[in-house]
Design an enzyme around this catalytic site. Sequence first.
Site, PDB file in Angstrom:
ATOM      1  NE  ARG A  45     136.331 -18.873  18.789  1.00 41.23           N
ATOM      2  CZ  ARG A  45     137.612 -18.708  18.443  1.00 41.23           C
ATOM      3  NH1 ARG A  45     138.013 -18.996  17.212  1.00 41.23           N
ATOM      4  NH2 ARG A  45     138.492 -18.267  19.307  1.00 41.23           N
ATOM      5  CG  ASP A 169     115.141 -21.089   5.769  1.00 41.61           C
ATOM      6  OD1 ASP A 169     114.959 -22.262   6.125  1.00 41.61           O
ATOM      7  OD2 ASP A 169     115.064 -20.115   6.543  1.00 41.61           O
TER       8      ASP A 169
HETATM    9  C1  PLP Z   1     112.683 -20.644  12.897  1.00 40.75           C
HETATM   10  C2  PLP Z   1     113.152 -20.313  11.539  1.00 40.75           C
HETATM   11  C3  PLP Z   1     114.368 -19.638  11.329  1.00 40.75           C
HETATM   12  C4  PLP Z   1     115.224 -19.139  12.479  1.00 40.75           C
HETATM   13  O1  PLP Z   1     115.759 -20.176  13.219  1.00 40.75           O
HETATM   14  P1  PLP Z   1     116.169 -20.061  14.770  1.00 40.75           P
HETATM   15  O2  PLP Z   1     116.690 -21.408  15.059  1.00 40.75           O
HETATM   16  O3  PLP Z   1     114.930 -19.689  15.524  1.00 40.75           O
HETATM   17  O4  PLP Z   1     117.200 -18.987  14.866  1.00 40.75           O
HETATM   18  C5  PLP Z   1     114.764 -19.416  10.033  1.00 40.75           C
HETATM   19  N1  PLP Z   1     114.023 -19.817   8.985  1.00 40.75           N
HETATM   20  C6  PLP Z   1     112.841 -20.448   9.147  1.00 40.75           C
HETATM   21  C7  PLP Z   1     112.059 -20.842   7.944  1.00 40.75           C
HETATM   22  C8  PLP Z   1     112.364 -20.717  10.419  1.00 40.75           C
HETATM   23  O5  PLP Z   1     111.188 -21.329  10.571  1.00 40.75           O
END
Ligand code: PLP
Length: 393
Positions: A45, A169
């Site tokens: 982990r 992000d």
């Molecule tokens: C899909 C997505 C997420 C979430 O990711 P998962 O792998 O589905 O948990 C977060 N941010 C963006 C911009 C996404 O497209």
Amino acid sequence: MSNATQLIHSIPVDPLTGSLSVPIYQTSTFVQEAPGVNKGFDYARTNNPTRKVLEDVIAELEKGTVGAAFASGLAAIDAVVKLLKSGDEILAVDDIYGGAFRLFTQVYAKFGITVNFVDTSNVENVFNVVTPQTKLIWLETPTNPTLKISDIEAIAKVAKAHDILLCVDNTFASPVLQQPLVLGADLVVHSATKYLGGHSDLIAGLVVAKDPEVGAQIKFYQNACGNILSPNDSWLVIRGIETLHIRLKQQSKSALKVARFLEEHPQVEKVFYPGLESHPNHDIAKKQSSDFGGIVSFSLKEDTAEAAIKFVTSTKYFKLAESLGGVKSLLSHPATMTHKTIPVEKRRAAGVTDSLIRLSIGLEEAEDLVDDLVNAFNKTATATKIKEEAALT
Ligand SMILES: *Cc1c(COP(=O)(O)O)cnc(C)c1O
């Protein structure tokens, strides 16, 4: 060294055996010579050699110091929010990913963390909404599904001046097209489910920190909360990364062709693609990213959910599915799929109109994708005509 070469050779040859492919260490624990005396691994982990390769690779590609791999993109986002404490505020882009919206407003709200949503494509808005309690600025650029662009460098300056962490992000752009840490951000997160994995065959998330101390905190929460990525899925993401450069390059090229085709089509109301000169933030997109990515959205002149549903069920190569960033082209209808829980007026105001359709461009030949869209437009027009004639008789 070109980016493609750096990307491919950021993945090391196994130092133990010379294996060209990274070995999958399918183990829970590691034998110790004496208590605390080990080869850098004690429990899987906390650390796993396969996962560690992925974490080091993504840190290098994003020009950060520490990488951490999680079981999903949302788990990665969750680890960043854990840097905050009760009473802190998040300032977030208004058309944020729905899962991040739910995490902030339905999970962390309970623990006294509040969030202000603003249109960060205008830096002034960020300036105006920052308070002494703001501890984290959360950007997505481009956003989903209207592909709004925020100026990372300008917002990083505001963040720095107020001692606020800036997290981007970077799922839609990937480190091949855009490197937020170089532009002044402190943290990057990815849903590696999308472009990094690249083959629609796994769920994974990544965090990269610029500062080693912030990175150490992320690693602490990764171990303390346990949302780790498995060795097998780590290996799949590593393999996906090997072709990231060539995929993104091709997908961006095809996306621009598709966007230009859509812009000229008589049944299309509006096209959303940062690579088009008509995009309101085209200049910023050009300044901060090397290309414009594989996602294109558009709305229909006949702005009804009915017409859009006819369209998204009429394509052959574009498969109707949530998610994006894979080898096969996908399309979705946000109003009835990803954004259906948002109140109608709020959804429309955010640009997610009833007929908005999002395309994720895969690796098929661009001409075939355009033909597929031509057919779907024809079928949609025919359905509308039949409906209108029926109404007349
Ligand atoms: C899909 C997505 C997420 C979430 O990711 P998962 O792998 O589905 O948990 C977060 N941010 C963006 C911009 C996404 O497209």
